[in-house]
Write a protein that holds these residues in place. Structure first.
Motif, PDB file in Angstrom:
ATOM      1  N   HIS A  24       0.849  -1.195   0.000  1.00  0.00           N
ATOM      2  CA  HIS A  24       0.000   0.000   0.000  1.00  0.00           C
ATOM      3  C   HIS A  24       0.888   1.250   0.000  1.00  0.00           C
ATOM      4  N   LEU A  29      -6.864   3.721   5.882  1.00  0.00           N
ATOM      5  CA  LEU A  29      -7.679   3.147   6.950  1.00  0.00           C
ATOM      6  C   LEU A  29      -8.872   4.051   7.177  1.00  0.00           C
ATOM      7  N   GLY A  41       2.381   0.591   3.515  1.00  0.00           N
ATOM      8  CA  GLY A  41       2.074  -0.721   4.057  1.00  0.00           C
ATOM      9  C   GLY A  41       2.974  -1.717   3.345  1.00  0.00           C
ATOM     10  N   GLU A  43       4.721  -6.026   3.454  1.00  0.00           N
ATOM     11  CA  GLU A  43       4.755  -7.347   4.070  1.00  0.00           C
ATOM     12  C   GLU A  43       5.865  -8.164   3.442  1.00  0.00           C
ATOM     13  N   LYS A  54       3.434  -8.252   8.524  1.00  0.00           N
ATOM     14  CA  LYS A  54       2.905  -7.032   7.936  1.00  0.00           C
ATOM     15  C   LYS A  54       3.278  -5.842   8.804  1.00  0.00           C
ATOM     16  N   LEU A  85      -4.930   1.204  13.406  1.00  0.00           N
ATOM     17  CA  LEU A  85      -4.487  -0.122  12.964  1.00  0.00           C
ATOM     18  C   LEU A  85      -5.012  -1.217  13.887  1.00  0.00           C
ATOM     19  N   GLU A  88      -8.570  -1.758  12.705  1.00  0.00           N
ATOM     20  CA  GLU A  88      -8.823  -2.169  11.327  1.00  0.00           C
ATOM     21  C   GLU A  88      -7.880  -3.247  10.791  1.00  0.00           C
ATOM     22  N   GLU A  89      -6.620  -3.216  11.194  1.00  0.00           N
ATOM     23  CA  GLU A  89      -5.644  -4.197  10.712  1.00  0.00           C
ATOM     24  C   GLU A  89      -4.698  -4.547  11.863  1.00  0.00           C
ATOM     25  N   GLU A  91      -3.045  -7.007  12.716  1.00  0.00           N
ATOM     26  CA  GLU A  91      -1.842  -7.810  12.461  1.00  0.00           C
ATOM     27  C   GLU A  91      -0.648  -6.951  12.023  1.00  0.00           C
ATOM     28  N   ARG A  92      -0.901  -5.706  11.673  1.00  0.00           N
ATOM     29  CA  ARG A  92       0.186  -4.812  11.231  1.00  0.00           C
ATOM     30  C   ARG A  92       0.880  -4.162  12.418  1.00  0.00           C
TER      31      ARG A  92
END
Length: 138
Positions: A24, A29, A41, A43, A54, A85, A88-89, A91-92
């Motif tokens: 990304h 987000l 972003g 990974e 990530k 984060l 919403e995410e 794991e990051r």
């Protein structure tokens, strides 16, 4: 969409040289009705663990008139991005990317070190000329 930091391409190149795939640019987000744009972003596949790692990276140049003001802005933004984060995410892992010069000249000060520890800020320190990652600081 926000403008890119002057070191944006240097950090992106450094991550790619270190084996990261940029997923990304920027990482968008949306939490409730608030939109956030984290600079990058990325990974990578960890061969030994066979699972993706990530990260999100916020890049700051610290070229404003006041390093303290720049630090206040970066700290607040980093804390807000970390919360977004988490929602919403989760794991990051979020990293604040700063140049090696900024790290040596400003981030080496005891109060700044204490703040980083208190707020558990993770750093990605890069060399802007070589476009390399110098240090991942947890």
């Amino acid at each position: 969409m926000p403008s890119k930091d002057i070191f944006h391409q240097s950090v992106r190149t450094a991550l790619e040289k270190d084996g990261w795939m940029i997923t990304h640019d920027p990482l968008h987000l949306k939490v409730d009705d608030i939109e956030f744009f984290v600079d990058l972003g990325a990974e990578r596949l960890l061969a030994a663990q066979k699972q993706g790692q990530k990260i999100a990276v916020e890049i700051k140049s610290f070229i404003g008139a006041s390093e303290v003001t720049e630090f206040h802005l970066a700290l607040g933004q980093t804390l807000n991005y970390r919360l977004a984060l988490k929602k919403e995410e989760p794991e990051r892992i979020l990293y604040l990317a700063i140049s090696q010069d900024t790290y040596q000249d400003f981030f080496s000060r005891q109060f700044i070190q204490d703040s980083l520890k208190e707020y558990q800020i993770k750093l990605l320190i890069f060399n802007s000329l070589n476009q390399d990652i110098v240090l991942w600081k947890e």
